[in-house]
Motif scaffolding. Structure first.
Motif, mmCIF file in Angstrom:
data_model
loop_
_atom_site.group_PDB
_atom_site.id
_atom_site.type_symbol
_atom_site.label_atom_id
_atom_site.label_comp_id
_atom_site.label_asym_id
_atom_site.label_seq_id
_atom_site.Cartn_x
_atom_site.Cartn_y
_atom_site.Cartn_z
ATOM 1 N N ALA A 134 0.805 -1.223 0.000
ATOM 2 C CA ALA A 134 0.000 0.000 0.000
ATOM 3 C C ALA A 134 0.834 1.267 0.000
ATOM 4 C CB ALA A 134 -0.939 0.009 1.212
ATOM 5 N N GLY A 135 2.096 1.205 0.402
ATOM 6 C CA GLY A 135 2.885 2.418 0.577
ATOM 7 C C GLY A 135 3.475 2.978 -0.696
ATOM 8 N N GLU A 136 3.973 2.125 -1.574
ATOM 9 C CA GLU A 136 4.636 2.596 -2.790
ATOM 10 C C GLU A 136 3.595 2.846 -3.881
ATOM 11 O OE1 GLU A 136 8.189 1.224 -5.900
ATOM 12 O OE2 GLU A 136 7.739 0.028 -4.121
ATOM 13 N N VAL A 137 3.471 4.102 -4.305
ATOM 14 C CA VAL A 137 2.447 4.477 -5.273
ATOM 15 C C VAL A 137 3.064 5.267 -6.417
ATOM 16 C CG1 VAL A 137 0.634 4.511 -3.523
ATOM 17 C CG2 VAL A 137 1.868 6.614 -4.062
ATOM 18 N N GLU A 138 2.301 5.386 -7.492
ATOM 19 C CA GLU A 138 2.672 6.247 -8.610
ATOM 20 C C GLU A 138 1.496 7.150 -8.933
ATOM 21 O OE1 GLU A 138 1.846 3.539 -12.489
ATOM 22 O OE2 GLU A 138 3.456 2.805 -11.186
ATOM 23 N N GLN A 139 1.779 8.315 -9.488
ATOM 24 C CA GLN A 139 0.742 9.280 -9.827
ATOM 25 C C GLN A 139 0.287 9.056 -11.270
ATOM 26 O OE1 GLN A 139 -0.592 11.377 -7.602
ATOM 27 N NE2 GLN A 139 0.815 10.630 -6.008
ATOM 28 N N VAL A 140 -1.014 8.898 -11.449
ATOM 29 C CA VAL A 140 -1.585 8.631 -12.764
ATOM 30 C C VAL A 140 -2.547 9.759 -13.119
ATOM 31 C CG1 VAL A 140 -2.931 7.021 -14.153
ATOM 32 C CG2 VAL A 140 -1.363 6.157 -12.415
ATOM 33 N N GLU A 141 -2.405 10.289 -14.302
ATOM 34 C CA GLU A 141 -3.291 11.365 -14.745
ATOM 35 C C GLU A 141 -4.665 10.809 -15.091
ATOM 36 O OE1 GLU A 141 -1.575 13.447 -17.968
ATOM 37 O OE2 GLU A 141 0.104 14.265 -16.808
ATOM 38 N N GLY A 142 -5.684 11.521 -14.657
ATOM 39 C CA GLY A 142 -7.057 11.137 -14.949
ATOM 40 C C GLY A 142 -7.942 12.352 -15.020
ATOM 41 N N SER A 143 -9.245 12.131 -14.982
ATOM 42 C CA SER A 143 -10.188 13.244 -15.038
ATOM 43 C C SER A 143 -11.430 12.883 -14.234
ATOM 44 C CB SER A 143 -10.581 13.568 -16.487
ATOM 45 O OG SER A 143 -11.229 12.453 -17.082
ATOM 46 N N GLU A 144 -12.127 13.900 -13.767
ATOM 47 C CA GLU A 144 -13.382 13.705 -13.055
ATOM 48 C C GLU A 144 -14.274 14.908 -13.307
ATOM 49 O OE1 GLU A 144 -12.170 15.446 -8.652
ATOM 50 O OE2 GLU A 144 -12.218 13.285 -8.995
ATOM 51 N N LYS A 145 -15.573 14.737 -13.047
ATOM 52 C CA LYS A 145 -16.527 15.810 -13.303
ATOM 53 C C LYS A 145 -16.484 16.843 -12.186
ATOM 54 C CE LYS A 145 -19.958 13.579 -16.244
ATOM 55 N NZ LYS A 145 -21.396 13.214 -16.384
ATOM 56 N N ASP A 146 -16.501 18.108 -12.582
ATOM 57 C CA ASP A 146 -16.606 19.185 -11.613
ATOM 58 C C ASP A 146 -18.025 19.189 -11.052
ATOM 59 O OD1 ASP A 146 -17.084 21.807 -10.457
ATOM 60 O OD2 ASP A 146 -15.182 22.405 -11.360
ATOM 61 N N PRO A 147 -18.197 19.117 -9.721
ATOM 62 C CA PRO A 147 -19.552 19.046 -9.156
ATOM 63 C C PRO A 147 -20.401 20.274 -9.460
ATOM 64 C CG PRO A 147 -17.907 19.409 -7.433
ATOM 65 C CD PRO A 147 -17.154 19.109 -8.685
ATOM 66 N N GLU A 148 -19.780 21.413 -9.753
ATOM 67 C CA GLU A 148 -20.552 22.635 -10.016
ATOM 68 C C GLU A 148 -20.873 22.811 -11.491
ATOM 69 O OE1 GLU A 148 -18.437 25.888 -8.402
ATOM 70 O OE2 GLU A 148 -18.606 25.220 -6.306
ATOM 71 N N THR A 149 -19.866 22.641 -12.345
ATOM 72 C CA THR A 149 -20.071 22.880 -13.777
ATOM 73 C C THR A 149 -20.389 21.618 -14.555
ATOM 74 O OG1 THR A 149 -17.709 22.626 -14.276
ATOM 75 C CG2 THR A 149 -18.480 24.823 -13.627
ATOM 76 N N GLY A 150 -20.038 20.445 -14.010
ATOM 77 C CA GLY A 150 -20.252 19.192 -14.733
ATOM 78 C C GLY A 150 -19.207 18.916 -15.785
ATOM 79 N N GLU A 151 -18.241 19.811 -15.939
ATOM 80 C CA GLU A 151 -17.189 19.602 -16.924
ATOM 81 C C GLU A 151 -16.081 18.713 -16.350
ATOM 82 O OE1 GLU A 151 -15.783 23.389 -18.081
ATOM 83 O OE2 GLU A 151 -17.647 24.004 -19.076
ATOM 84 N N LYS A 152 -15.389 18.027 -17.243
ATOM 85 C CA LYS A 152 -14.289 17.168 -16.817
ATOM 86 C C LYS A 152 -13.052 18.012 -16.535
ATOM 87 C CE LYS A 152 -15.623 12.796 -18.957
ATOM 88 N NZ LYS A 152 -15.201 11.680 -19.837
ATOM 89 N N ILE A 153 -12.427 17.755 -15.409
ATOM 90 C CA ILE A 153 -11.206 18.467 -15.039
ATOM 91 C C ILE A 153 -10.107 17.449 -14.787
ATOM 92 C CG2 ILE A 153 -12.406 20.456 -14.065
ATOM 93 C CD1 ILE A 153 -12.089 19.217 -11.312
ATOM 94 N N PRO A 154 -8.862 17.771 -15.137
ATOM 95 C CA PRO A 154 -7.757 16.821 -14.932
ATOM 96 C C PRO A 154 -7.435 16.672 -13.445
ATOM 97 C CG PRO A 154 -6.929 18.916 -15.753
ATOM 98 C CD PRO A 154 -8.420 19.018 -15.798
ATOM 99 N N VAL A 155 -7.124 15.452 -13.036
ATOM 100 C CA VAL A 155 -6.738 15.163 -11.654
ATOM 101 C C VAL A 155 -5.603 14.134 -11.673
ATOM 102 C CG1 VAL A 155 -9.009 15.651 -10.666
ATOM 103 C CG2 VAL A 155 -8.478 13.337 -11.454
ATOM 104 N N LEU A 156 -4.875 14.090 -10.580
ATOM 105 C CA LEU A 156 -3.847 13.068 -10.380
ATOM 106 C C LEU A 156 -4.347 12.077 -9.346
ATOM 107 C CD1 LEU A 156 -0.483 15.083 -10.327
ATOM 108 C CD2 LEU A 156 -1.327 13.563 -12.120
ATOM 109 N N ARG A 157 -4.251 10.811 -9.669
ATOM 110 C CA ARG A 157 -4.717 9.767 -8.768
ATOM 111 C C ARG A 157 -3.552 8.861 -8.382
ATOM 112 N NH1 ARG A 157 -10.167 7.933 -12.071
ATOM 113 N NH2 ARG A 157 -11.381 9.830 -11.716
#
Length: 525
Positions: free
Chosen positions: A93-116
């Motif tokens: 669980a400790g060693e992770v990598e950052q992966v680019e993704g997207s999710e919907k903005d709760p206010e505008t509904g548009e997709k915004i980039p996020v790091l997971r």
């Protein structure tokens, strides 16, 4: 069972040895798997008796329940099991990598980039057979709702704190094992059956020692004879030479060895409780000796299966990994990471029964993953593709002619070349059927123009670039061997499902109903 598998089984009967069903390994194998051999109490699938586990071949550890009917001893066993398994699961669980993704903005509904966060690796459990997977699922179901001493109302039999956590992990792993292509929890008999065919039935293949006997028959023996000896051979003491591969036990072992050992341990424990102050040391010695005899009896019953599991791993590691293994293992890593995050967020345990939407999503995911697995295995393995060719779902041949033609019905002419293939296959398709070229640099569709014994002509429709002339390398040359399939080479996405709150009353609604998370096991019934 496919025609190719049937032929391989017949060949195994003729040759007396297991015959290959794959040229590559189609399941991920961890560099440090946790090998588990569980035993259940006779007559009670969900009652644990013992487990032999470890990550090193030479250092297995046995945990046992001296009296499976004793609730306190059973919880102590589960606490010890959790103490061994949870650190292994948490170590990834400790060693992770950052992966680019997207999710919907709760206010505008548009997709915004996020790091997971994505865990760099994930655990893997190896068990003998599918029965062991079901046993672990029952353990998970019976423990993930248990109250502990830390709960406001612990009840009369509080479990150690780590027992419910063990149950949640076992539930997640056994549920993930139902997803085709997943490798978080693997039964060895299923692994071997995917890569080799024996001359016995699928039910007989559930006995790991009998299955391995087809791979390593003694000199002068056939696989059938070696498998029969593995199933029925007994020593001078009447015990099986190769006990069942868990979670069941041999009835004769239960009668001749296990029952007397448990009775002896119960008597020694009772004597210790009733011993006078001056006899405590002697009673403790008798209890220790009884426990050692019980430990030795169960260890001798489990060690043959332990050795068989590692022998099976040696067989599988000798195969080169398939090209799409990394992609499927990434899905397992996401599954592991998601469950890690749910535990960290303090979410309640998995319910006993899924709501309608969750159940439909799981079914759709498994159908989608099964389709993707079939496609990827066919692309990775010529033997897997041969099964589709025998079924008329694909054809392979050598290009004998390439004739460049154009579609002039639109504003600009588009290339629509004809490929003629010499092939021994007979695809089950009429002219006009869409086919897909396997192994092309980009997705390439075609349609069958004519099909005759020994020859098939197809018209290429895509994958050649946007210019009038096909891009260099987009078409095969005369003499090149190509494969076309009658099925698409990418799995289709299922239709989106509504959120649970948007379902009608017939499927868990009505909308706006109280969905307060349950607080105790009685709320989940």
């Amino acid at each position: 069972m496919s025609l190719l598998t049937t032929l391989a089984r017949l060949e195994a009967v003729r040759s007396g040895r297991a015959e290959p069903l794959a040229t590559v390994r189609h399941r991920h194998l961890s560099e440090r798997p946790m090998v588990l051999v569980p035993l259940a109490t006779a007559g009670e699938d969900g009652a644990p008796l013992a487990v032999l586990l470890g990550t090193e071949r030479a250092a297995p550890k046995l945990l046992l329940v001296p009296q499976p009917l004793n609730r306190t001893q059973r919880f102590e066993f589960l606490a010890d099991f959790a103490a061994e398994l949870l650190p292994y699961l948490d170590s990834f669980a400790g060693e992770v990598e950052q992966v680019e993704g997207s999710e919907k903005d709760p206010e505008t509904g548009e997709k915004i980039p996020v790091l997971r966060e994505l865990c760099a690796d994930a655990p893997q459990l190896i068990v003998p057979n599918s029965g062991a997977v079901r046993h672990l699922a029952l353990l998970g179901r019976s423990t993930r709702f248990r109250r502990t001493a830390e709960d406001p109302d612990p009840g009369p039999y509080p479990a150690p704190t780590r027992v419910p956590l063990l149950g949640r992990w076992l539930t997640h792993l056994t549920d993930r094992a139902q997803v085709p292509g997943s490798s978080l929890l693997l039964p060895m008999t299923g692994l071997l059956a995917r890569h080799w065919a024996t001359g016995q039935s699928h039910l007989e293949d559930q006995h790991l020692a009998a299955q391995l006997a087809w791979h390593f028959p003694p000199d002068g023996w056939t696989g059938a004879r070696a498998a029969e000896r593995a199933e029925t051979g007994r020593g001078e003491d009447g015990r099986l030479l190769h006990p069942p591969a868990g979670p069941v036990t041999d009835p004769r072992f239960d009668t001749l060895v296990l029952a007397p050992a448990i009775t002896r341990h119960d008597a020694a424990l009772a004597a210790l409780r009733q011993a006078a102050p001056g006899e405590q040391a002697r009673a403790e010695l008798h209890l220790k000796q009884a426990h050692e005899r019980l430990h030795g009896a169960l260890e001798s019953e489990l060690l043959p299966t332990w050795r068989d599991l590692w022998q099976g791993l040696d067989l599988l590691r000798a195969l080169p990994p398939a090209a799409h293994l990394t992609e499927r293992w990434e899905g397992d890593r996401w599954s592991y990471t998601g469950h890690r995050d749910r535990l960290a967020a303090g979410e309640p345990p998995q319910p006993r029964r899924d709501d309608a939407v969750t159940a439909a999503r799981k079914l759709a995911q498994r159908e989608r993953e099964q389709a993707r697995l079939d496609i990827q295995e066919a692309l990775d393995d010529p033997l897997a593709m041969a099964g589709h060719r025998l079924a008329g779902e694909a054809f392979s041949g050598t290009v004998t002619a390439v004739e460049l033609e154009y579609d002039t019905s639109g504003r600009s002419a588009k290339p629509r070349p004809l490929l003629t293939l010499a092939t021994p296959d007979r695809p089950h398709a009429d002219p006009g059927r869409e086919v897909h070229r396997a192994g092309a640099a980009s997705a390439q569709k075609a349609e069958i123009v004519a099909a005759a014994p020994g020859e098939v002509t197809v018209r290429v429709l895509s994958g050649m670039g946007r210019k009038r002339e096909p891009e260099p390398g987009s078409l095969p040359e005369v003499g090149e061997r190509v494969v076309f399939t009658l099925f698409e080479l990418t799995a289709r996405q299922s239709a989106p499902l509504p959120e649970p709150d948007d379902t009608p009353w017939t499927h868990g609604g009505p909308p706006g109903a109280d969905r307060t998370p349950p607080t105790g096991p009685e709320d989940w019934e």
